[in-house]
Write a protein that holds these residues in place. Structure first.
Motif, PDB file in Angstrom:
ATOM      1  N   LEU A   1       3.135   2.255   3.095  1.00 15.58           N
ATOM      2  CA  LEU A   1       2.408   2.140   4.362  1.00 15.58           C
ATOM      3  C   LEU A   1       2.534   0.733   4.900  1.00 15.58           C
ATOM      4  O   LEU A   1       2.469  -0.242   4.156  1.00 15.58           O
ATOM      5  CB  LEU A   1       0.934   2.496   4.162  1.00 15.58           C
ATOM      6  CG  LEU A   1       0.639   3.866   3.550  1.00 15.58           C
ATOM      7  CD1 LEU A   1      -0.853   4.036   3.370  1.00 15.58           C
ATOM      8  CD2 LEU A   1       1.212   4.974   4.423  1.00 15.58           C
TER       9      LEU A   1
ATOM     10  N   TRP B   1       0.851  -1.187   0.000  1.00 13.21           N
ATOM     11  CA  TRP B   1       0.000   0.000   0.000  1.00 13.21           C
ATOM     12  C   TRP B   1       0.891   1.242   0.000  1.00 13.21           C
ATOM     13  O   TRP B   1       1.904   1.285   0.714  1.00 13.21           O
ATOM     14  CB  TRP B   1      -0.901   0.038   1.232  1.00 13.21           C
ATOM     15  CG  TRP B   1      -2.101  -0.856   1.134  1.00 13.21           C
ATOM     16  CD1 TRP B   1      -2.238  -2.116   1.603  1.00 13.21           C
ATOM     17  CD2 TRP B   1      -3.354  -0.519   0.524  1.00 13.21           C
ATOM     18  NE1 TRP B   1      -3.481  -2.610   1.326  1.00 13.21           N
ATOM     19  CE2 TRP B   1      -4.196  -1.644   0.660  1.00 13.21           C
ATOM     20  CE3 TRP B   1      -3.851   0.613  -0.121  1.00 13.21           C
ATOM     21  CZ2 TRP B   1      -5.503  -1.673   0.181  1.00 13.21           C
ATOM     22  CZ3 TRP B   1      -5.142   0.598  -0.597  1.00 13.21           C
ATOM     23  CH2 TRP B   1      -5.957  -0.541  -0.451  1.00 13.21           C
ATOM     24  N   TYR B   2       0.529   2.261  -0.794  1.00  9.85           N
ATOM     25  CA  TYR B   2       1.291   3.496  -0.879  1.00  9.85           C
ATOM     26  C   TYR B   2       0.347   4.679  -0.736  1.00  9.85           C
ATOM     27  O   TYR B   2      -0.814   4.641  -1.159  1.00  9.85           O
ATOM     28  CB  TYR B   2       2.021   3.612  -2.217  1.00  9.85           C
ATOM     29  CG  TYR B   2       3.101   2.579  -2.435  1.00  9.85           C
ATOM     30  CD1 TYR B   2       4.399   2.810  -1.996  1.00  9.85           C
ATOM     31  CD2 TYR B   2       2.814   1.387  -3.095  1.00  9.85           C
ATOM     32  CE1 TYR B   2       5.395   1.868  -2.201  1.00  9.85           C
ATOM     33  CE2 TYR B   2       3.802   0.440  -3.305  1.00  9.85           C
ATOM     34  CZ  TYR B   2       5.095   0.685  -2.860  1.00  9.85           C
ATOM     35  OH  TYR B   2       6.076  -0.253  -3.065  1.00  9.85           O
ATOM     36  N   ARG B   3       0.900   5.746  -0.131  1.00  8.53           N
ATOM     37  CA  ARG B   3       0.253   7.056  -0.174  1.00  8.53           C
ATOM     38  C   ARG B   3       1.269   7.999  -0.803  1.00  8.53           C
ATOM     39  O   ARG B   3       2.270   8.352  -0.185  1.00  8.53           O
ATOM     40  CB  ARG B   3      -0.141   7.543   1.209  1.00  8.53           C
ATOM     41  CG  ARG B   3      -0.887   8.862   1.145  1.00  8.53           C
ATOM     42  CD  ARG B   3      -1.199   9.414   2.495  1.00  8.53           C
ATOM     43  NE  ARG B   3      -1.845  10.698   2.386  1.00  8.53           N
ATOM     44  CZ  ARG B   3      -2.077  11.515   3.411  1.00  8.53           C
ATOM     45  NH1 ARG B   3      -1.716  11.145   4.637  1.00  8.53           N
ATOM     46  NH2 ARG B   3      -2.658  12.669   3.210  1.00  8.53           N
TER      47      ARG B   3
ATOM     48  N   THR C   1      -5.786   2.647  -7.773  1.00 14.86           N
ATOM     49  CA  THR C   1      -5.786   3.843  -6.927  1.00 14.86           C
ATOM     50  C   THR C   1      -7.145   4.038  -6.271  1.00 14.86           C
ATOM     51  O   THR C   1      -8.188   3.696  -6.829  1.00 14.86           O
ATOM     52  CB  THR C   1      -5.437   5.096  -7.747  1.00 14.86           C
ATOM     53  OG1 THR C   1      -6.394   5.251  -8.805  1.00 14.86           O
ATOM     54  CG2 THR C   1      -4.048   4.985  -8.337  1.00 14.86           C
TER      55      THR C   1
ATOM     56  N   ASP D   1      -5.326  12.952   6.390  1.00 12.13           N
ATOM     57  CA  ASP D   1      -5.334  11.627   5.770  1.00 12.13           C
ATOM     58  C   ASP D   1      -5.941  11.646   4.374  1.00 12.13           C
ATOM     59  O   ASP D   1      -5.831  10.655   3.636  1.00 12.13           O
ATOM     60  CB  ASP D   1      -6.107  10.634   6.634  1.00 12.13           C
ATOM     61  CG  ASP D   1      -5.390  10.332   7.940  1.00 12.13           C
ATOM     62  OD1 ASP D   1      -4.149  10.355   7.934  1.00 12.13           O
ATOM     63  OD2 ASP D   1      -6.066  10.082   8.955  1.00 12.13           O
TER      64      ASP D   1
ATOM     65  N   TYR E   1      -4.406   7.069  -2.580  1.00 10.32           N
ATOM     66  CA  TYR E   1      -3.746   5.860  -2.083  1.00 10.32           C
ATOM     67  C   TYR E   1      -3.615   4.864  -3.241  1.00 10.32           C
ATOM     68  O   TYR E   1      -4.470   4.806  -4.131  1.00 10.32           O
ATOM     69  CB  TYR E   1      -4.537   5.233  -0.939  1.00 10.32           C
ATOM     70  CG  TYR E   1      -4.532   6.064   0.331  1.00 10.32           C
ATOM     71  CD1 TYR E   1      -3.707   5.743   1.395  1.00 10.32           C
ATOM     72  CD2 TYR E   1      -5.376   7.169   0.459  1.00 10.32           C
ATOM     73  CE1 TYR E   1      -3.700   6.503   2.560  1.00 10.32           C
ATOM     74  CE2 TYR E   1      -5.373   7.938   1.611  1.00 10.32           C
ATOM     75  CZ  TYR E   1      -4.536   7.589   2.665  1.00 10.32           C
ATOM     76  OH  TYR E   1      -4.534   8.349   3.816  1.00 10.32           O
ATOM     77  N   ARG E   2      -2.553   4.046  -3.189  1.00  8.06           N
ATOM     78  CA  ARG E   2      -2.312   3.039  -4.235  1.00  8.06           C
ATOM     79  C   ARG E   2      -2.158   1.672  -3.590  1.00  8.06           C
ATOM     80  O   ARG E   2      -1.438   1.517  -2.597  1.00  8.06           O
ATOM     81  CB  ARG E   2      -1.043   3.374  -5.024  1.00  8.06           C
ATOM     82  CG  ARG E   2      -1.169   4.556  -5.942  1.00  8.06           C
ATOM     83  CD  ARG E   2       0.072   4.714  -6.808  1.00  8.06           C
ATOM     84  NE  ARG E   2       1.256   4.991  -6.027  1.00  8.06           N
ATOM     85  CZ  ARG E   2       2.360   4.232  -6.012  1.00  8.06           C
ATOM     86  NH1 ARG E   2       2.395   3.125  -6.744  1.00  8.06           N
ATOM     87  NH2 ARG E   2       3.412   4.569  -5.294  1.00  8.06           N
ATOM     88  N   CYS E   3      -2.856   0.679  -4.154  1.00  6.96           N
ATOM     89  CA  CYS E   3      -2.643  -0.714  -3.769  1.00  6.96           C
ATOM     90  C   CYS E   3      -1.903  -1.397  -4.919  1.00  6.96           C
ATOM     91  O   CYS E   3      -2.273  -1.239  -6.088  1.00  6.96           O
ATOM     92  CB  CYS E   3      -3.962  -1.426  -3.467  1.00  6.96           C
ATOM     93  SG  CYS E   3      -5.210  -1.273  -4.766  1.00  6.96           S
TER      94      CYS E   3
ATOM     95  N   TYR F   1      -2.305   2.626  10.983  1.00  3.00           N
ATOM     96  CA  TYR F   1      -2.596   1.826   9.789  1.00  3.00           C
ATOM     97  C   TYR F   1      -2.631   0.343  10.142  1.00  3.00           C
ATOM     98  O   TYR F   1      -1.793  -0.141  10.906  1.00  3.00           O
ATOM     99  CB  TYR F   1      -1.556   2.086   8.695  1.00  3.00           C
ATOM    100  CG  TYR F   1      -1.519   3.503   8.212  1.00  3.00           C
ATOM    101  CD1 TYR F   1      -2.546   4.015   7.433  1.00  3.00           C
ATOM    102  CD2 TYR F   1      -0.453   4.334   8.535  1.00  3.00           C
ATOM    103  CE1 TYR F   1      -2.518   5.318   6.989  1.00  3.00           C
ATOM    104  CE2 TYR F   1      -0.410   5.642   8.096  1.00  3.00           C
ATOM    105  CZ  TYR F   1      -1.454   6.130   7.327  1.00  3.00           C
ATOM    106  OH  TYR F   1      -1.421   7.432   6.890  1.00  3.00           O
TER     107      TYR F   1
END
Length: 472
Positions: A294, A287-289, A339, A325, A329-331, A300
């Motif tokens: 993350l 997971w990315y922000r 996204t 927040d 976000y990217r999975c 989290y």
């Protein structure tokens, strides 16, 4: 005792004795005893594996002759008379003295015991009979001839097969371990040369041998992936099965369950979800922000849930949601990513305000009303703009003869059908006694006169000849 009764009694005893002694007194034409012979035919025997098998024959006039047992296929002597010759400890012979029945008993019969058995009488020439012993064998699947795992690419044809043995030859059926219904394809519509050649190698006639089962899928998709069961049964318990795992290979795909997620600040445990489908399943799940990775730390929480053999769900839970927040976000799964945009919104609140308008109508203490002067101005009611509503506006009607100190406020039950009408009192100064109906009629007459004049003017211009005749 009379002579007649004594004669009958003696005759009966003599006949009975002759019947009992007849086998011993029977002789051939040459005065010799008869040779032994079989009584009836030996019956075939069918038993399940592990049960005792009994072959029996009946022989008359055996006397000094002997009954022997031989296994035909191996020509091995099993027994002669009451003496067992074979080294097989499970074989025994049974005969009750004086009985014509001879039994060959094989305890806990095995498939190797099956075959033809011969009962012999050592006469010259020898007399014999044969019977077949059938030992039913539970099915057994050949592990070497039946692969446990098949792996193919998506949309390719696949042929699952299994080989089983047993007595009688078992039937093969196919099932899915998860209980999903499957359709059986005859494999005749496949163009795979290897499958067709394999079928030709199995039998020259093109039909499959007993105990051989096949299940074909012309175009295997990801939903075809799973564990299949090859079940062999022939009526002899227990039936057996073997698991064959079918693996369908396809690239990794990922998608966001909800690409746009909104929640108010302060929510505890808002979840962002992504669905991953892959075969084989990748272990690179992130997971990315932005560019920041993350992990399961502080606020989290990362979880992975298995949906089926090729699908998982990735969930990122954010605890105690804050304004900062919000964002993108990217999975990521392998080289694929999706996204999700998270935004913070303020919860909507609904308030209801009620306004009550109260008016106090002053009345005189005396029972008689004072007449209003003719030059008095009309009574008007002024409501604050903030308190004026459509219902309030439609509920008030001012009348000409209403005293200056009285105002009629009509409710929905007694108000007139027409809307509010403001009466011009100055128009009726000379006719104060006229009713409101007559005033309205005079006003209509004044409005109609100009309309009539204009109409005649237009018609004169359009039809001058007709109007000239009327003028003369």
């Amino acid at each position: 005792m009379s002579p007649l009764i004594r004669f009958c009694w003696c005759w009966t005893i003599l006949v009975t004795s002759l019947v009992r002694l007849s086998p011993a007194l029977t002789v051939t034409k040459n005065g010799e005893e008869p040779e032994p012979d079989f009584i009836g035919q030996i019956g075939n025997v069918t038993i399940a594996q592990g049960r005792d098998a009994i072959l029996s024959c009946s022989v008359a006039h055996l006397n000094d002759y002997t009954v022997g047992w031989v296994k035909v296929d191996t020509k091995a002597i099993q027994a002669t008379g009451r003496r067992v010759v074979t080294l097989n400890t499970r074989v025994s012979v049974e005969n009750i003295p004086g009985s014509p029945v001879w039994k060959l008993i094989i305890k806990s019969a095995q498939p190797d015991d099956a075959g033809y058995y011969m009962a012999q009488i050592n006469t010259d020439p020898m007399k014999s009979q044969m019977a077949y012993l059938s030992v039913m064998e539970p099915p057994n699947i050949d592990d070497e001839a039946t692969p446990s795992v098949r792996q193919i690419k998506e949309n390719e044809a696949v042929d699952l097969h299994c080989q089983a043995s047993g007595q009688p030859n078992p039937n093969i059926t196919w099932k899915r371990e998860d209980g999903t219904n499957i359709s059986h394809d005859s494999c005749r519509h496949l163009n795979d040369n290897n499958i067709q050649q394999q079928q030709k190698d199995l039998t020259l006639t093109g039909s499959l041998p007993k105990g051989y089962g096949r299940f074909c899928i012309a175009s295997a998709g990801r939903s075809s992936m799973g564990t299949y069961l090859c079940v062999a049964s022939n009526g002899v318990p227990p039936a057996v099965s073997k698991r064959i795992q079918l693996i369908v290979l396809f690239p990794t795909t990922i998608r966001a369950e909800k690409p746009l997620v909104g929640a108010p600040a302060g929510v505890n445990g808002i979840g962002l979800e992504c669905i991953v489908e892959a075969s084989p399943m990748t272990h690179h799940l992130f997971w990315y922000r932005g560019n920041y990775s993350l992990g399961s730390a502080e606020r989290y929480s990362l979880t992975i849930q298995k949906i089926n053999i090729y699908t998982i769900k990735m969930t990122l839970a954010i605890l105690n949601l804050r304004e900062e927040d919000a964002g993108l976000y990217r999975c990521q799964a392998g080289k694929s990513e999706a996204t999700i945009r998270l935004y913070i919104h303020t919860p909507l609140t609904t308030t209801t305000q009620s306004t009550t308008v109260k008016r106090t109508i002053a009345t005189e203490t005396s029972t008689s009303r004072r007449p209003r002067p003719s030059n008095s101005s009309p009574t008007r009611l002024f409501l604050p703009t903030s308190m004026m509503t459509t219902e309030t506006y439609r509920s008030v009607t001012l009348y000409q003869h209403t005293p200056s100190d009285e105002v009629d406020v009509l409710t929905s039950s007694n108000r007139p059908v027409q809307d509010v009408i403001y009466k011009n009192l100055s128009f009726h100064k000379s006719q104060s006694s006229s009713s409101p109906k007559l005033a309205r009629f005079d006003l209509v007459q004044l409005l109609l006169i100009p309309l009539i004049v204009i109409s005649f003017t237009i018609m004169g211009n359009c039809f001058p000849s007709q109007f000239s005749i009327l003028a003369h």
